[in-house]
Write a protein that holds these residues in place. Structure first.
Motif, PDB file in Angstrom:
ATOM      1  N   ARG A 118      71.260  23.781  38.836  1.00  0.00           N
ATOM      2  CA  ARG A 118      72.168  23.322  39.874  1.00  0.00           C
ATOM      3  C   ARG A 118      73.486  22.910  39.270  1.00  0.00           C
ATOM      4  NH1 ARG A 118      69.025  17.753  41.759  1.00  0.00           N
ATOM      5  NH2 ARG A 118      69.539  16.457  39.935  1.00  0.00           N
ATOM      6  N   GLN A 119      74.513  23.022  40.094  1.00  0.00           N
ATOM      7  CA  GLN A 119      75.851  22.650  39.670  1.00  0.00           C
ATOM      8  C   GLN A 119      76.518  21.854  40.771  1.00  0.00           C
ATOM      9  OE1 GLN A 119      78.404  25.923  38.498  1.00  0.00           O
ATOM     10  NE2 GLN A 119      79.679  24.571  37.267  1.00  0.00           N
ATOM     11  N   ALA A 120      76.787  20.600  40.459  1.00  0.00           N
ATOM     12  CA  ALA A 120      77.488  19.729  41.392  1.00  0.00           C
ATOM     13  C   ALA A 120      78.995  19.914  41.211  1.00  0.00           C
ATOM     14  CB  ALA A 120      77.089  18.288  41.147  1.00  0.00           C
ATOM     15  N   LYS A 148      81.084  19.393  37.851  1.00  0.00           N
ATOM     16  CA  LYS A 148      80.133  19.179  36.758  1.00  0.00           C
ATOM     17  C   LYS A 148      79.588  20.512  36.252  1.00  0.00           C
ATOM     18  CE  LYS A 148      78.665  14.578  38.220  1.00  0.00           C
ATOM     19  NZ  LYS A 148      77.504  13.693  38.509  1.00  0.00           N
ATOM     20  N   ARG A 167      76.681  23.240  35.100  1.00  0.00           N
ATOM     21  CA  ARG A 167      75.393  23.661  35.626  1.00  0.00           C
ATOM     22  C   ARG A 167      74.289  23.116  34.731  1.00  0.00           C
ATOM     23  NH1 ARG A 167      75.128  29.842  36.938  1.00  0.00           N
ATOM     24  NH2 ARG A 167      75.334  29.980  34.656  1.00  0.00           N
ATOM     25  N   GLU A 183      72.598  12.465  45.195  1.00  0.00           N
ATOM     26  CA  GLU A 183      72.940  13.046  43.893  1.00  0.00           C
ATOM     27  C   GLU A 183      72.274  14.389  43.639  1.00  0.00           C
ATOM     28  OE1 GLU A 183      71.774   9.976  44.510  1.00  0.00           O
ATOM     29  OE2 GLU A 183      70.396   9.283  42.936  1.00  0.00           O
ATOM     30  N   THR A 214      72.855  16.786  45.666  1.00  0.00           N
ATOM     31  CA  THR A 214      73.813  17.707  46.262  1.00  0.00           C
ATOM     32  C   THR A 214      74.425  18.598  45.187  1.00  0.00           C
ATOM     33  OG1 THR A 214      74.353  16.232  48.090  1.00  0.00           O
ATOM     34  CG2 THR A 214      76.009  17.868  47.470  1.00  0.00           C
ATOM     35  N   ALA A 215      74.310  19.906  45.386  1.00  0.00           N
ATOM     36  CA  ALA A 215      74.795  20.867  44.404  1.00  0.00           C
ATOM     37  C   ALA A 215      74.573  22.279  44.937  1.00  0.00           C
ATOM     38  CB  ALA A 215      74.053  20.707  43.076  1.00  0.00           C
ATOM     39  N   TYR A 267      72.533  25.429  44.076  1.00  0.00           N
ATOM     40  CA  TYR A 267      71.311  25.705  43.320  1.00  0.00           C
ATOM     41  C   TYR A 267      71.239  27.193  43.012  1.00  0.00           C
ATOM     42  CZ  TYR A 267      69.566  20.996  43.936  1.00  0.00           C
ATOM     43  OH  TYR A 267      69.411  19.626  43.870  1.00  0.00           O
ATOM     44  N   GLN A 277      73.747  26.479  48.661  1.00  0.00           N
ATOM     45  CA  GLN A 277      74.247  25.105  48.728  1.00  0.00           C
ATOM     46  C   GLN A 277      73.191  24.160  49.303  1.00  0.00           C
ATOM     47  OE1 GLN A 277      77.449  23.760  47.832  1.00  0.00           O
ATOM     48  NE2 GLN A 277      76.370  21.828  48.206  1.00  0.00           N
ATOM     49  N   THR A 335      73.095  20.132  50.435  1.00  0.00           N
ATOM     50  CA  THR A 335      73.898  18.936  50.668  1.00  0.00           C
ATOM     51  C   THR A 335      73.005  17.850  51.215  1.00  0.00           C
ATOM     52  OG1 THR A 335      75.854  20.282  51.139  1.00  0.00           O
ATOM     53  CG2 THR A 335      75.896  17.975  51.842  1.00  0.00           C
TER      54      THR A 335
END
Length: 120
Positions: free
Chosen positions: A38-40, A43, A45, A89, A91-92, A94, A115, A117
């Motif tokens: 995942r990548q927020a 930030k 991955r 937290e 949320t990202a 995927y 996504q 959320t």
């Protein structure tokens, strides 16, 4: 080539659940490990979970242990990520990934992302 298509993302309130799916096609029979990353926003991955076809061993990031479960359906060439007790937290975007090696350090094939959320 291997194609990976994720689905199941969406919006949910904190404490809720979602199940992500990743369907593999092409030369997917040659893949051993499938994983979720995942990548927020803003930030890098990061690894979330992975499962090895040959050993059935699973691995999880500490941040999701006890809340997320990775599983597979060999007949459907699909891997799932059941996400419970979701937190903001989580949320990202995927991403699903696949590789021929057992728990590789880098994966050769990636999906387009889905996504997730989580609102408080």
């Amino acid at each position: 080539q291997v194609q990976l298509v994720e689905s199941g993302g969406g919006s949910v309130q904190a404490g809720g659940s979602l199940r992500l799916s990743c369907a593999a096609s092409g030369r997917s029979f040659s893949m051993d490990t499938m994983g979720w990353f995942r990548q927020a926003p803003g930030k890098e991955r990061v690894f979330v979970a992975a499962i090895s076809w040959s050993t059935a061993i699973t691995r999880y990031a500490d941040s999701v242990k006890g809340r997320f479960t990775i599983s597979r359906d060999n007949a459907k060439n699909t891997v799932y990520l059941q996400m419970n007790s979701l937190k903001p937290e989580d949320t990202a975007v995927y991403y699903c990934a696949a590789d021929r090696a057992v728990f590789p350090t880098q994966y050769d094939y990636w999906g387009q992302g889905t996504q997730v959320t989580v609102s408080s």
